[in-house]
Design an enzyme around this catalytic site. Structure first.
Site, PDB file in Angstrom:
ATOM      1  N   HIS A  94       0.850  -1.193   0.000  1.00 29.59           N
ATOM      2  CA  HIS A  94       0.000   0.000   0.000  1.00 29.59           C
ATOM      3  C   HIS A  94       0.891   1.250   0.000  1.00 29.59           C
ATOM      4  O   HIS A  94       1.960   1.258   0.624  1.00 29.59           O
ATOM      5  CB  HIS A  94      -0.907  -0.010   1.232  1.00 29.59           C
ATOM      6  CG  HIS A  94      -2.009   0.994   1.140  1.00 29.59           C
ATOM      7  ND1 HIS A  94      -1.797   2.328   1.386  1.00 29.59           N
ATOM      8  CD2 HIS A  94      -3.301   0.869   0.787  1.00 29.59           C
ATOM      9  CE1 HIS A  94      -2.941   2.987   1.202  1.00 29.59           C
ATOM     10  NE2 HIS A  94      -3.868   2.120   0.834  1.00 29.59           N
ATOM     11  N   GLU A 164      -4.046   2.185  -7.184  1.00 30.36           N
ATOM     12  CA  GLU A 164      -4.419   3.285  -6.304  1.00 30.36           C
ATOM     13  C   GLU A 164      -3.499   4.477  -6.560  1.00 30.36           C
ATOM     14  O   GLU A 164      -2.392   4.546  -5.988  1.00 30.36           O
ATOM     15  CB  GLU A 164      -4.283   2.859  -4.835  1.00 30.36           C
ATOM     16  CG  GLU A 164      -5.144   1.673  -4.459  1.00 30.36           C
ATOM     17  CD  GLU A 164      -5.488   1.651  -2.970  1.00 30.36           C
ATOM     18  OE1 GLU A 164      -6.671   1.637  -2.652  1.00 30.36           O
ATOM     19  OE2 GLU A 164      -4.563   1.689  -2.143  1.00 30.36           O
TER      20      GLU A 164
HETATM   21  P1  13P Z   1      -9.724   6.146   0.509  1.00 33.73           P
HETATM   22  O1  13P Z   1     -10.865   5.333  -0.064  1.00 33.73           O
HETATM   23  O2  13P Z   1      -9.972   6.596   1.913  1.00 33.73           O
HETATM   24  O3  13P Z   1      -9.300   7.219  -0.423  1.00 33.73           O
HETATM   25  O4  13P Z   1      -8.480   5.139   0.627  1.00 33.73           O
HETATM   26  C1  13P Z   1      -8.170   4.343  -0.450  1.00 33.73           C
HETATM   27  C2  13P Z   1      -7.181   3.345  -0.031  1.00 33.73           C
HETATM   28  O5  13P Z   1      -6.051   3.673   0.256  1.00 33.73           O
HETATM   29  C3  13P Z   1      -7.602   1.942   0.049  1.00 33.73           C
HETATM   30  O6  13P Z   1      -6.531   1.099   0.238  1.00 33.73           O
END
Ligand code: 13P
Length: 256
Positions: A94, A164
Protein backbone atom coordinates in the site's frame (compact mmCIF):
# COMPACT_ATOMS: atom_id res chain seq x y z
CA UNK A 1 -14.91 -14.69 -16.03
CA UNK A 2 -13.77 -12.47 -13.18
CA UNK A 3 -16.01 -12.08 -10.15
CA UNK A 4 -16.11 -8.42 -9.08
CA UNK A 5 -14.52 -7.67 -5.73
CA UNK A 6 -15.07 -4.95 -3.18
CA UNK A 7 -12.49 -4.89 -0.41
CA UNK A 8 -12.68 -2.58 2.59
CA UNK A 9 -9.31 -1.42 3.89
CA UNK A 10 -10.06 -0.14 7.36
CA UNK A 11 -6.47 1.07 7.79
CA UNK A 12 -5.57 1.97 11.40
CA UNK A 13 -9.18 2.50 12.44
CA UNK A 14 -11.54 0.65 14.81
CA UNK A 15 -10.81 -0.93 18.17
CA UNK A 16 -11.76 -4.59 18.48
CA UNK A 17 -15.20 -3.72 19.84
CA UNK A 18 -15.78 -1.09 17.14
CA UNK A 19 -14.72 -3.58 14.48
CA UNK A 20 -17.20 -6.12 15.84
CA UNK A 21 -19.94 -3.51 15.89
CA UNK A 22 -19.29 -2.58 12.25
CA UNK A 23 -19.30 -6.22 11.15
CA UNK A 24 -22.56 -6.81 13.00
CA UNK A 25 -24.11 -3.90 11.13
CA UNK A 26 -23.16 -5.12 7.66
CA UNK A 27 -22.85 -8.89 7.97
CA UNK A 28 -26.33 -10.02 7.01
CA UNK A 29 -26.86 -7.72 4.04
CA UNK A 30 -23.36 -8.37 2.71
CA UNK A 31 -23.84 -12.11 3.01
CA UNK A 32 -26.98 -11.93 0.88
CA UNK A 33 -25.08 -10.48 -2.09
CA UNK A 34 -23.59 -13.51 -3.76
CA UNK A 35 -22.21 -12.26 -7.09
CA UNK A 36 -19.50 -10.04 -5.62
CA UNK A 37 -16.49 -11.05 -3.51
CA UNK A 38 -16.72 -9.01 -0.32
CA UNK A 39 -13.48 -8.71 1.61
CA UNK A 40 -13.01 -6.99 4.96
CA UNK A 41 -9.48 -5.95 5.96
CA UNK A 42 -9.57 -4.86 9.61
CA UNK A 43 -6.47 -4.21 11.73
CA UNK A 44 -4.49 -7.31 12.81
CA UNK A 45 -5.86 -7.26 16.36
CA UNK A 46 -9.44 -7.63 15.10
CA UNK A 47 -8.86 -10.41 12.58
CA UNK A 48 -9.72 -13.27 14.94
CA UNK A 49 -12.87 -11.59 16.27
CA UNK A 50 -14.07 -10.67 12.78
CA UNK A 51 -13.31 -14.17 11.53
CA UNK A 52 -15.58 -15.57 14.22
CA UNK A 53 -18.38 -13.13 13.36
CA UNK A 54 -18.36 -13.91 9.62
CA UNK A 55 -18.07 -17.66 10.07
CA UNK A 56 -20.51 -19.47 7.78
CA UNK A 57 -21.11 -16.35 5.65
CA UNK A 58 -19.82 -15.52 2.18
CA UNK A 59 -17.74 -12.61 3.51
CA UNK A 60 -13.98 -12.96 3.19
CA UNK A 61 -11.19 -11.68 5.34
CA UNK A 62 -7.92 -9.93 4.55
CA UNK A 63 -5.02 -8.46 6.51
CA UNK A 64 -3.40 -5.10 5.77
CA UNK A 65 0.25 -6.07 5.91
CA UNK A 66 2.57 -9.03 6.44
CA UNK A 67 6.21 -9.71 7.25
CA UNK A 68 8.26 -11.78 4.83
CA UNK A 69 9.78 -14.26 7.28
CA UNK A 70 7.63 -17.19 8.38
CA UNK A 71 8.75 -17.11 12.03
CA UNK A 72 11.57 -16.13 14.33
CA UNK A 73 13.04 -13.28 16.33
CA UNK A 74 11.28 -10.36 14.65
CA UNK A 75 9.62 -8.63 17.59
CA UNK A 76 6.30 -7.10 16.73
CA UNK A 77 5.95 -8.53 13.24
CA UNK A 78 3.14 -10.74 11.91
CA UNK A 79 4.08 -13.69 9.74
CA UNK A 80 2.46 -15.30 6.71
CA UNK A 81 1.96 -18.53 8.68
CA UNK A 82 -0.02 -16.68 11.34
CA UNK A 83 -2.19 -14.94 8.78
CA UNK A 84 -2.82 -18.07 6.72
CA UNK A 85 -4.80 -19.47 9.65
CA UNK A 86 -6.98 -16.40 9.82
CA UNK A 87 -7.57 -14.98 6.38
CA UNK A 88 -7.50 -15.47 2.63
CA UNK A 89 -6.13 -12.13 1.42
CA UNK A 90 -3.40 -9.71 2.43
CA UNK A 91 -2.84 -6.15 1.23
CA UNK A 92 0.80 -5.68 0.20
CA UNK A 93 2.63 -2.57 -0.93
CA UNK A 94 0.00 0.00 0.00
CA UNK A 95 1.29 3.50 -0.77
CA UNK A 96 1.03 4.40 2.92
CA UNK A 97 3.49 1.60 3.70
CA UNK A 98 5.77 2.66 0.86
CA UNK A 99 5.64 6.26 2.06
CA UNK A 100 5.65 6.04 5.88
CA UNK A 101 7.44 2.72 6.43
CA UNK A 102 9.96 2.88 3.61
CA UNK A 103 8.80 -0.27 1.86
CA UNK A 104 10.80 -0.71 -1.31
CA UNK A 105 10.07 -2.79 -4.38
CA UNK A 106 12.44 -5.41 -3.02
CA UNK A 107 10.66 -5.69 0.33
CA UNK A 108 7.28 -5.82 -1.40
CA UNK A 109 8.55 -8.60 -3.66
CA UNK A 110 9.66 -10.62 -0.60
CA UNK A 111 6.25 -10.10 1.00
CA UNK A 112 4.37 -11.20 -2.13
CA UNK A 113 6.52 -14.35 -2.34
CA UNK A 114 6.08 -15.10 1.37
CA UNK A 115 2.29 -14.71 1.11
CA UNK A 116 1.99 -16.92 -1.97
CA UNK A 117 4.14 -19.57 -0.30
CA UNK A 118 1.49 -20.17 2.37
CA UNK A 119 -1.49 -19.80 0.03
CA UNK A 120 -2.42 -16.23 0.98
CA UNK A 121 -3.66 -14.13 -1.93
CA UNK A 122 -1.89 -10.77 -2.17
CA UNK A 123 -3.84 -7.62 -2.96
CA UNK A 124 -0.87 -5.84 -4.47
CA UNK A 125 -1.19 -2.05 -4.45
CA UNK A 126 0.49 0.10 -7.08
CA UNK A 127 0.01 3.67 -8.23
CA UNK A 128 1.77 6.86 -9.17
CA UNK A 129 2.18 10.05 -7.14
CA UNK A 130 0.73 13.40 -8.12
CA UNK A 131 4.11 14.59 -9.40
CA UNK A 132 4.61 11.45 -11.46
CA UNK A 133 1.13 11.79 -12.87
CA UNK A 134 1.70 15.43 -13.78
CA UNK A 135 4.96 14.50 -15.49
CA UNK A 136 3.16 11.89 -17.59
CA UNK A 137 5.11 9.07 -15.93
CA UNK A 138 2.18 6.91 -14.78
CA UNK A 139 2.86 3.96 -17.09
CA UNK A 140 6.58 4.03 -16.41
CA UNK A 141 6.05 4.01 -12.62
CA UNK A 142 3.48 1.24 -12.79
CA UNK A 143 5.66 -0.88 -15.04
CA UNK A 144 8.52 -0.63 -12.55
CA UNK A 145 6.29 -1.32 -9.52
CA UNK A 146 4.90 -4.44 -11.20
CA UNK A 147 8.32 -5.58 -12.35
CA UNK A 148 9.85 -5.36 -8.90
CA UNK A 149 6.85 -6.73 -6.97
CA UNK A 150 6.48 -9.76 -9.24
CA UNK A 151 10.18 -10.47 -9.89
CA UNK A 152 10.88 -14.19 -9.78
CA UNK A 153 7.22 -15.13 -9.36
CA UNK A 154 6.27 -17.78 -11.90
CA UNK A 155 2.54 -17.75 -11.27
CA UNK A 156 0.80 -15.11 -9.14
CA UNK A 157 -1.79 -17.62 -7.89
CA UNK A 158 -5.02 -15.73 -7.14
CA UNK A 159 -3.28 -12.40 -6.68
CA UNK A 160 -5.36 -9.26 -7.00
CA UNK A 161 -3.92 -5.93 -8.08
CA UNK A 162 -5.22 -2.62 -6.78
CA UNK A 163 -4.45 0.47 -8.82
CA UNK A 164 -4.42 3.28 -6.30
CA UNK A 165 -3.10 6.59 -7.62
CA UNK A 166 -1.50 8.20 -4.56
CA UNK A 167 -3.08 11.58 -5.33
CA UNK A 168 -6.55 10.02 -5.08
CA UNK A 169 -6.10 8.31 -1.70
CA UNK A 170 -7.99 10.01 1.10
CA UNK A 171 -8.21 13.25 -0.83
CA UNK A 172 -11.81 13.09 -2.04
CA UNK A 173 -10.34 13.57 -5.51
CA UNK A 174 -10.94 10.24 -7.25
CA UNK A 175 -9.67 9.45 -10.72
CA UNK A 176 -12.34 9.45 -13.40
CA UNK A 177 -13.69 6.10 -14.53
CA UNK A 178 -12.09 6.64 -17.89
CA UNK A 179 -8.63 7.46 -16.44
CA UNK A 180 -8.70 4.46 -14.12
CA UNK A 181 -9.91 2.17 -16.89
CA UNK A 182 -7.08 3.24 -19.17
CA UNK A 183 -4.39 2.61 -16.57
CA UNK A 184 -5.95 -0.67 -15.46
CA UNK A 185 -6.04 -1.77 -19.10
CA UNK A 186 -2.33 -0.97 -19.24
CA UNK A 187 -1.72 -3.01 -16.06
CA UNK A 188 -3.54 -5.96 -17.64
CA UNK A 189 -1.37 -5.65 -20.75
CA UNK A 190 1.72 -5.67 -18.55
CA UNK A 191 0.51 -8.81 -16.75
CA UNK A 192 -0.17 -10.39 -20.13
CA UNK A 193 3.35 -9.60 -21.33
CA UNK A 194 4.93 -11.02 -18.17
CA UNK A 195 2.72 -14.09 -17.95
CA UNK A 196 0.13 -15.15 -20.51
CA UNK A 197 -3.43 -14.53 -21.70
CA UNK A 198 -4.92 -16.76 -19.04
CA UNK A 199 -3.24 -14.97 -16.12
CA UNK A 200 -4.14 -11.56 -17.61
CA UNK A 201 -7.77 -12.67 -17.97
CA UNK A 202 -8.12 -14.16 -14.51
CA UNK A 203 -6.31 -11.46 -12.50
CA UNK A 204 -8.70 -9.07 -10.88
CA UNK A 205 -7.60 -5.45 -10.98
CA UNK A 206 -9.34 -3.04 -8.64
CA UNK A 207 -9.42 0.74 -8.48
CA UNK A 208 -8.78 2.50 -5.17
CA UNK A 209 -8.72 6.15 -4.12
CA UNK A 210 -11.68 8.13 -2.76
CA UNK A 211 -14.26 5.54 -3.83
CA UNK A 212 -17.70 6.32 -2.40
CA UNK A 213 -21.31 5.26 -2.91
CA UNK A 214 -21.64 8.26 -5.25
CA UNK A 215 -18.86 7.32 -7.67
CA UNK A 216 -18.58 3.52 -7.53
CA UNK A 217 -20.94 3.09 -10.50
CA UNK A 218 -18.59 5.10 -12.72
CA UNK A 219 -15.78 2.63 -12.02
CA UNK A 220 -17.75 -0.60 -12.14
CA UNK A 221 -19.21 0.30 -15.53
CA UNK A 222 -15.73 0.23 -17.05
CA UNK A 223 -14.69 -2.92 -18.89
CA UNK A 224 -11.27 -3.34 -17.25
CA UNK A 225 -12.14 -2.48 -13.65
CA UNK A 226 -13.09 -5.49 -11.55
CA UNK A 227 -14.00 -3.73 -8.33
CA UNK A 228 -12.61 -1.41 -5.71
CA UNK A 229 -10.35 -1.18 -2.70
CA UNK A 230 -12.25 1.18 -0.44
CA UNK A 231 -10.70 3.12 2.44
CA UNK A 232 -12.71 5.75 4.32
CA UNK A 233 -16.09 4.74 2.91
CA UNK A 234 -15.65 1.15 4.11
CA UNK A 235 -15.91 2.36 7.71
CA UNK A 236 -19.47 3.57 7.20
CA UNK A 237 -21.89 0.64 7.21
CA UNK A 238 -24.55 2.16 4.93
CA UNK A 239 -22.05 3.52 2.45
CA UNK A 240 -20.08 0.29 2.17
CA UNK A 241 -23.28 -1.72 1.70
CA UNK A 242 -24.37 0.66 -1.03
CA UNK A 243 -21.01 0.27 -2.81
CA UNK A 244 -21.31 -3.51 -2.75
CA UNK A 245 -24.98 -3.44 -3.83
CA UNK A 246 -24.29 -1.16 -6.78
CA UNK A 247 -21.41 -3.39 -7.80
CA UNK A 248 -23.70 -6.39 -7.64
CA UNK A 249 -26.26 -4.67 -9.86
CA UNK A 250 -23.86 -3.29 -12.47
CA UNK A 251 -20.73 -5.33 -12.27
CA UNK A 252 -21.69 -8.83 -13.16
CA UNK A 253 -20.95 -9.43 -16.77
CA UNK A 254 -18.43 -11.41 -18.72
CA UNK A 255 -15.10 -9.70 -18.26
CA UNK A 256 -12.41 -11.05 -20.50
P1 13P B 1 -9.72 6.15 0.51
O1 13P B 1 -10.87 5.33 -0.06
O2 13P B 1 -9.97 6.60 1.91
O3 13P B 1 -9.30 7.22 -0.42
O4 13P B 1 -8.48 5.14 0.63
C1 13P B 1 -8.17 4.34 -0.45
C2 13P B 1 -7.18 3.35 -0.03
O5 13P B 1 -6.05 3.67 0.26
C3 13P B 1 -7.60 1.94 0.05
O6 13P B 1 -6.53 1.10 0.24
Amino acid sequence: MRVPMIAGNWKMNTTVSEAMELVNEIRQELDEIDNVDKVLCPPFVSLAAVKELIKGSSIKLGAQNIYFEQKGAYTGEISPLMLAELCEFVIIGHSERRQYFNETGEIINKKVKAALKVGLKPILCIGESFKENEAGRTEEVITEQLRSALAGIKYPNGSVIAYEPVWAIGTGKAATGEQANKTIGFIRQTIYRKYCTRVAQETRILYGGSVTASNIAEFIQQSEIDGALVGGASLKAGEFLSIVKQTSEIGVFERD
